[in-house]
Design a protein around this motif. Structure first.
Motif, PDB file in Angstrom:
ATOM      1  N   SER A   7      84.590  21.594  61.623  1.00 24.64           N
ATOM      2  CA  SER A   7      85.867  20.882  61.730  1.00 24.64           C
ATOM      3  C   SER A   7      85.832  19.691  60.783  1.00 24.64           C
ATOM      4  N   GLY A   8      87.013  19.105  60.572  1.00 26.18           N
ATOM      5  CA  GLY A   8      87.077  17.883  59.781  1.00 26.18           C
ATOM      6  C   GLY A   8      87.634  18.045  58.383  1.00 26.18           C
ATOM      7  N   GLY A   9      87.901  19.279  57.984  1.00 25.85           N
ATOM      8  CA  GLY A   9      88.461  19.479  56.659  1.00 25.85           C
ATOM      9  C   GLY A   9      89.890  18.987  56.587  1.00 25.85           C
ATOM     10  N   GLY A  10      90.427  18.920  55.370  1.00 24.08           N
ATOM     11  CA  GLY A  10      91.804  18.481  55.192  1.00 24.08           C
ATOM     12  C   GLY A  10      92.092  18.134  53.758  1.00 24.08           C
ATOM     13  N   LEU A  11      93.234  17.472  53.569  1.00 27.50           N
ATOM     14  CA  LEU A  11      93.679  17.064  52.237  1.00 27.50           C
ATOM     15  C   LEU A  11      93.400  15.580  52.050  1.00 27.50           C
ATOM     16  N   VAL A  12      92.791  15.232  50.933  1.00 24.05           N
ATOM     17  CA  VAL A  12      92.456  13.842  50.650  1.00 24.05           C
ATOM     18  C   VAL A  12      92.641  13.599  49.156  1.00 24.05           C
ATOM     19  N   GLN A  13      92.973  12.367  48.814  1.00 22.19           N
ATOM     20  CA  GLN A  13      93.111  12.018  47.405  1.00 22.19           C
ATOM     21  C   GLN A  13      91.747  11.786  46.780  1.00 22.19           C
ATOM     22  N   ALA A  14      91.681  11.974  45.495  1.00 23.08           N
ATOM     23  CA  ALA A  14      90.443  11.705  44.765  1.00 23.08           C
ATOM     24  C   ALA A  14      89.997  10.267  45.028  1.00 23.08           C
ATOM     25  N   GLY A  15      88.693  10.127  45.253  1.00 22.45           N
ATOM     26  CA  GLY A  15      88.136   8.824  45.589  1.00 22.45           C
ATOM     27  C   GLY A  15      88.043   8.565  47.077  1.00 22.45           C
ATOM     28  N   GLY A  16      88.689   9.404  47.854  1.00 23.65           N
ATOM     29  CA  GLY A  16      88.687   9.237  49.295  1.00 23.65           C
ATOM     30  C   GLY A  16      87.454   9.822  49.963  1.00 23.65           C
ATOM     31  N   SER A  17      87.488   9.805  51.296  1.00 23.02           N
ATOM     32  CA  SER A  17      86.339  10.262  52.085  1.00 23.02           C
ATOM     33  C   SER A  17      86.791  11.208  53.187  1.00 23.02           C
ATOM     34  N   LEU A  18      85.882  12.078  53.570  1.00 26.43           N
ATOM     35  CA  LEU A  18      86.056  12.946  54.730  1.00 26.43           C
ATOM     36  C   LEU A  18      84.703  13.117  55.393  1.00 26.43           C
ATOM     37  N   ARG A  19      84.740  13.389  56.686  1.00 24.43           N
ATOM     38  CA  ARG A  19      83.511  13.677  57.416  1.00 24.43           C
ATOM     39  C   ARG A  19      83.670  15.028  58.089  1.00 24.43           C
ATOM     40  N   LEU A  20      82.848  15.963  57.688  1.00 19.37           N
ATOM     41  CA  LEU A  20      82.829  17.278  58.307  1.00 19.37           C
ATOM     42  C   LEU A  20      81.849  17.292  59.468  1.00 19.37           C
ATOM     43  N   SER A  21      82.213  18.040  60.493  1.00 16.30           N
ATOM     44  CA  SER A  21      81.330  18.219  61.641  1.00 16.30           C
ATOM     45  C   SER A  21      81.083  19.696  61.860  1.00 16.30           C
ATOM     46  N   CYS A  22      79.922  19.995  62.393  1.00 15.88           N
ATOM     47  CA  CYS A  22      79.569  21.367  62.739  1.00 15.88           C
ATOM     48  C   CYS A  22      78.967  21.328  64.134  1.00 15.88           C
ATOM     49  N   ALA A  23      79.659  21.941  65.072  1.00 16.21           N
ATOM     50  CA  ALA A  23      79.180  22.013  66.448  1.00 16.21           C
ATOM     51  C   ALA A  23      78.445  23.318  66.657  1.00 16.21           C
ATOM     52  N   ALA A  24      77.269  23.225  67.251  1.00 19.88           N
ATOM     53  CA  ALA A  24      76.437  24.402  67.462  1.00 19.88           C
ATOM     54  C   ALA A  24      76.263  24.686  68.948  1.00 19.88           C
ATOM     55  N   SER A  25      76.290  25.946  69.284  1.00 21.37           N
ATOM     56  CA  SER A  25      75.996  26.346  70.660  1.00 21.37           C
ATOM     57  C   SER A  25      74.545  26.810  70.732  1.00 21.37           C
ATOM     58  N   GLY A  26      74.005  26.805  71.907  1.00 19.15           N
ATOM     59  CA  GLY A  26      72.641  27.278  72.055  1.00 19.15           C
ATOM     60  C   GLY A  26      71.678  26.146  72.359  1.00 19.15           C
ATOM     61  N   ARG A  27      70.663  26.446  73.126  1.00 23.02           N
ATOM     62  CA  ARG A  27      69.724  25.422  73.562  1.00 23.02           C
ATOM     63  C   ARG A  27      68.613  25.159  72.566  1.00 23.02           C
ATOM     64  N   THR A  28      68.558  25.948  71.487  1.00 25.15           N
ATOM     65  CA  THR A  28      67.462  25.806  70.537  1.00 25.15           C
ATOM     66  C   THR A  28      67.921  25.179  69.230  1.00 25.15           C
ATOM     67  N   PHE A  29      69.019  24.438  69.265  1.00 26.67           N
ATOM     68  CA  PHE A  29      69.573  23.851  68.037  1.00 26.67           C
ATOM     69  C   PHE A  29      68.528  23.038  67.295  1.00 26.67           C
ATOM     70  N   SER A  30      67.727  22.288  67.987  1.00 24.98           N
ATOM     71  CA  SER A  30      66.781  21.390  67.334  1.00 24.98           C
ATOM     72  C   SER A  30      65.678  22.132  66.588  1.00 24.98           C
ATOM     73  N   SER A  31      65.576  23.425  66.778  1.00 22.12           N
ATOM     74  CA  SER A  31      64.563  24.192  66.068  1.00 22.12           C
ATOM     75  C   SER A  31      65.093  24.802  64.768  1.00 22.12           C
ATOM     76  N   TYR A  32      66.360  24.576  64.466  1.00 20.24           N
ATOM     77  CA  TYR A  32      66.981  25.140  63.278  1.00 20.24           C
ATOM     78  C   TYR A  32      67.094  24.115  62.156  1.00 20.24           C
ATOM     79  N   SER A  33      66.794  24.531  60.958  1.00 18.23           N
ATOM     80  CA  SER A  33      67.215  23.784  59.788  1.00 18.23           C
ATOM     81  C   SER A  33      68.707  24.051  59.601  1.00 18.23           C
ATOM     82  N   MET A  34      69.437  23.031  59.149  1.00 16.01           N
ATOM     83  CA  MET A  34      70.889  23.139  59.028  1.00 16.01           C
ATOM     84  C   MET A  34      71.325  22.808  57.609  1.00 16.01           C
ATOM     85  N   GLY A  35      72.427  23.406  57.203  1.00 18.96           N
ATOM     86  CA  GLY A  35      72.903  23.131  55.854  1.00 18.96           C
ATOM     87  C   GLY A  35      74.394  23.293  55.717  1.00 18.96           C
ATOM     88  N   TRP A  36      74.886  22.816  54.583  1.00 19.51           N
ATOM     89  CA  TRP A  36      76.290  22.994  54.203  1.00 19.51           C
ATOM     90  C   TRP A  36      76.335  23.695  52.848  1.00 19.51           C
TER      91      TRP A  36
END
Length: 126
Positions: A7-36
């Motif tokens: 989540s967190g995508g959208g339209l922004v002007q050049a020079g602006g900022s956005l923060r993307l989030s990724c919500a994960a299900s599962g009890r073993t999240f901390s054992s995963y390497s994560m990437g974009w």
């Protein structure tokens, strides 16, 4: 297996900022390497950033180094991508990904990762 929702995508002007989030299900999240990753129209999917399971190591594509920051919160089962100084060439669908192997391993090089999100669109206008 972990499931991912961005989540967190959208339209922004050049020079602006956005923060993307990724919500994960599962009890073993901390054992995963994560990437974009991101994919612009007519282009191949490319690596953007990744973070180790502990958060102690981060990795960035040269094109975003110094502008983007990846972080994770293992208590919240979430990973984030703070994007600053956005450029029109950052326009793409951004995907969250997870894998049980360390960043830099064969799975990451081949992009044969355990889980992918559905993507969120980021559009940067000039």
């Amino acid at each position: 297996q972990v499931q991912l929702v961005e989540s967190g995508g959208g339209l922004v002007q050049a020079g602006g900022s956005l923060r993307l989030s990724c919500a994960a299900s599962g009890r073993t999240f901390s054992s995963y390497s994560m990437g974009w990753f991101r994919q612009a129209p007519g282009k191949e999917r490319e690596f953007v950033a990744a973070i180790s399971w502990s958060g102690g190591n981060t990795y960035y594509a040269d094109s975003v180094k110094g502008r983007f920051t990846i972080s994770r919160d293992n208590d919240q089962n979430a990973v984030y991508l703070q994007m600053n100084s956005l450029k029109p060439e950052d326009t793409a669908v951004y995907y969250c990904a997870a894998d049980a192997s360390p960043v830099g391993s064969k799975n990451w090089r081949l992009r044969a990762l355990d889980a992918w999100g559905q993507g969120t669109l980021v559009t940067v206008s000039s």
